[in-house]
Design a protein around this motif. Structure first.
Motif, PDB file in Angstrom:
ATOM      1  N   GLU A  84       0.823  -1.210   0.000  1.00 22.73           N
ATOM      2  CA  GLU A  84       0.000   0.000   0.000  1.00 22.73           C
ATOM      3  C   GLU A  84       0.857   1.260   0.000  1.00 22.73           C
ATOM      4  N   ARG A  85       1.924   1.258   0.771  1.00 20.03           N
ATOM      5  CA  ARG A  85       2.787   2.440   0.846  1.00 20.03           C
ATOM      6  C   ARG A  85       3.408   2.752  -0.512  1.00 20.03           C
ATOM      7  N   GLU A  86       3.905   1.749  -1.189  1.00 19.38           N
ATOM      8  CA  GLU A  86       4.533   1.969  -2.488  1.00 19.38           C
ATOM      9  C   GLU A  86       3.529   2.502  -3.505  1.00 19.38           C
ATOM     10  N   LEU A  87       2.332   1.924  -3.537  1.00 24.07           N
ATOM     11  CA  LEU A  87       1.322   2.366  -4.500  1.00 24.07           C
ATOM     12  C   LEU A  87       0.879   3.796  -4.214  1.00 24.07           C
ATOM     13  N   ILE A  88       0.550   4.078  -2.960  1.00 22.16           N
ATOM     14  CA  ILE A  88       0.040   5.406  -2.620  1.00 22.16           C
ATOM     15  C   ILE A  88       1.113   6.467  -2.842  1.00 22.16           C
ATOM     16  N   THR A  89       2.334   6.182  -2.440  1.00 22.58           N
ATOM     17  CA  THR A  89       3.413   7.157  -2.636  1.00 22.58           C
ATOM     18  C   THR A  89       3.621   7.429  -4.116  1.00 22.58           C
ATOM     19  N   TYR A  90       3.616   6.385  -4.925  1.00 20.25           N
ATOM     20  CA  TYR A  90       3.789   6.567  -6.369  1.00 20.25           C
ATOM     21  C   TYR A  90       2.654   7.397  -6.956  1.00 20.25           C
ATOM     22  N   MET A  91       1.417   7.047  -6.631  1.00 20.13           N
ATOM     23  CA  MET A  91       0.269   7.745  -7.216  1.00 20.13           C
ATOM     24  C   MET A  91       0.245   9.208  -6.791  1.00 20.13           C
ATOM     25  N   ILE A  92       0.498   9.462  -5.524  1.00 18.75           N
ATOM     26  CA  ILE A  92       0.446  10.830  -5.016  1.00 18.75           C
ATOM     27  C   ILE A  92       1.554  11.688  -5.629  1.00 18.75           C
ATOM     28  N   LYS A  93       2.766  11.186  -5.643  1.00 21.69           N
ATOM     29  CA  LYS A  93       3.883  11.993  -6.133  1.00 21.69           C
ATOM     30  C   LYS A  93       3.900  12.108  -7.655  1.00 21.69           C
ATOM     31  N   ASN A  94       3.522  11.050  -8.352  1.00 25.70           N
ATOM     32  CA  ASN A  94       3.610  11.045  -9.808  1.00 25.70           C
ATOM     33  C   ASN A  94       2.624  12.001 -10.460  1.00 25.70           C
ATOM     34  N   GLU A  95       1.531  12.307  -9.774  1.00 30.33           N
ATOM     35  CA  GLU A  95       0.495  13.163 -10.357  1.00 30.33           C
ATOM     36  C   GLU A  95       0.667  14.637  -9.997  1.00 30.33           C
ATOM     37  N   ARG A  96       1.776  14.986  -9.373  1.00 35.77           N
ATOM     38  CA  ARG A  96       1.990  16.364  -8.920  1.00 35.77           C
ATOM     39  C   ARG A  96       3.119  17.037  -9.689  1.00 35.77           C
ATOM     40  N   THR A  97       2.943  18.317  -9.946  1.00 31.78           N
ATOM     41  CA  THR A  97       4.049  19.138 -10.428  1.00 31.78           C
ATOM     42  C   THR A  97       5.051  19.366  -9.312  1.00 31.78           C
ATOM     43  N   HIS A  98       4.553  19.429  -8.083  1.00 30.46           N
ATOM     44  CA  HIS A  98       5.387  19.709  -6.910  1.00 30.46           C
ATOM     45  C   HIS A  98       5.337  18.493  -5.971  1.00 30.46           C
ATOM     46  N   PRO A  99       6.092  17.419  -6.296  1.00 35.24           N
ATOM     47  CA  PRO A  99       5.981  16.192  -5.501  1.00 35.24           C
ATOM     48  C   PRO A  99       6.402  16.348  -4.052  1.00 35.24           C
ATOM     49  N   ASP A 100       7.233  17.352  -3.749  1.00 33.73           N
ATOM     50  CA  ASP A 100       7.650  17.545  -2.353  1.00 33.73           C
ATOM     51  C   ASP A 100       6.484  17.967  -1.457  1.00 33.73           C
TER      52      ASP A 100
END
Length: 296
Positions: free
Chosen positions: A173-189
């Motif tokens: 779950e952590r890997e999927l959520i982190t990928y989805m959240i960060k990959n869809e952002r211009t500002h992943p930080d």
């Protein structure tokens, strides 16, 4: 924890509504606004925006059916049913009229709240969502246009398949959520550790991934519900917000096909506006609500 503009923690509660139980937070005073999060997020998504709203509004921040700390029933994950959850919650909390602001799947559900309760919803903020029945499905196709624009939504077909996603996501779950959240952002930080931890906590609980997948698996039902509701365009003011790196101007064009009074704005951001550009979002959203809600 989430705080209002005075640094006071939001009040929390649970309400039995529409055959399930919703966890919610609330704060502020004045005309009510309900904030509906998307996936894979919870009501915590709105933590930066809430203190911008509480000087002017009573803010209600639920966790949607099956998500966050709300109950995870076996069914009821279509947008009509989930919209009735929200309408009943607002009634239970004493808000007969209110504005709705939603992002991602929360925007789809927010539209259904507005369409089904036209005498109660005074304004709609529709942020960063593709609309089932109005082109959403087209972005599941493996085409050069979708791939090159970053809008190949590969995960929709994956999530729609029964059993296999649950098998592969379990323990990751952590890997999927982190990928989805960060990959869809211009500002992943802006996907800060506290937010990631909260989302992972909630989606890792028993039934968390099942509930998330259940929302996606109702997309074809949602499409029929949306087409039916759109036969009667919304008369209320609609603010359509997009991120330039994701859905962008399509938020406004979608809303113009189903509402008469639409204002659009696109930010230099990706998909998660309230976490990426909360100050800029508030600068547009607060005057919109003041013009269309405070005087009603």
């Amino acid at each position: 924890m989430m705080f209002d503009h005075e640094g006071v923690p939001l009040r929390t509660g649970r309400a039995a509504v529409n055959g399930t139980s919703l966890h919610y937070r609330t704060a502020g005073s004045g005309p009510a606004v309900v904030l509906l999060h998307g996936v894979p997020k919870t009501g915590y998504h709105w933590r930066h925006l809430v203190p911008k709203l509480t000087p002017h509004h009573t803010v209600v921040v639920p966790d949607l059916r099956g998500l966050g700390d709300s109950a995870r029933p076996a069914d009821g994950y279509d947008s009509e049913t989930m919209s009735e959850d929200i309408a009943e919650l607002m009634t239970r909390l004493g808000h007969e009229t209110y504005a709705v602001a939603g992002e991602d799947w929360g925007a789809v559900i927010g539209y259904q709240v507005a369409a089904r309760h036209r005498d109660r919803v005074r304004a709609l903020v529709f942020a960063e969502a593709l609309f089932p029945g109005f082109g959403f499905e087209d972005h599941t196709a493996l085409t050069p246009e979708n791939v090159n624009s970053g809008m190949h939504l590969w995960h929709l077909g994956f999530y729609f398949q029964p059993d296999v996603p649950e098998m592969l996501i379990a323990g990751h779950e952590r890997e999927l959520i982190t990928y989805m959240i960060k990959n869809e952002r211009t500002h992943p930080d802006t996907a800060t550790p506290d937010a990631i931890e909260e989302y992972v906590r909630c989606y890792s609980m028993a039934g968390g991934i099942r509930a998330m997948l259940s929302i996606y698996r109702q997309m074809l039902v949602d499409a029929e519900q949306n087409r039916r509701a759109a036969q009667h365009k919304l008369d209320i003011p609609v603010l359509a917000l997009g991120g330039s790196a994701f859905i962008g101007e399509r938020n406004e064009s979608q809303m113009r096909s189903i509402a008469h009074d639409v204002t659009g704005h696109v930010f230099d951001a990706g998909h998660d506006l309230a976490e990426e550009v909360p100050e800029e979002m508030a600068a547009v959203m607060v005057p919109f609500l003041a013009g269309h809600l405070l005087d009603r």
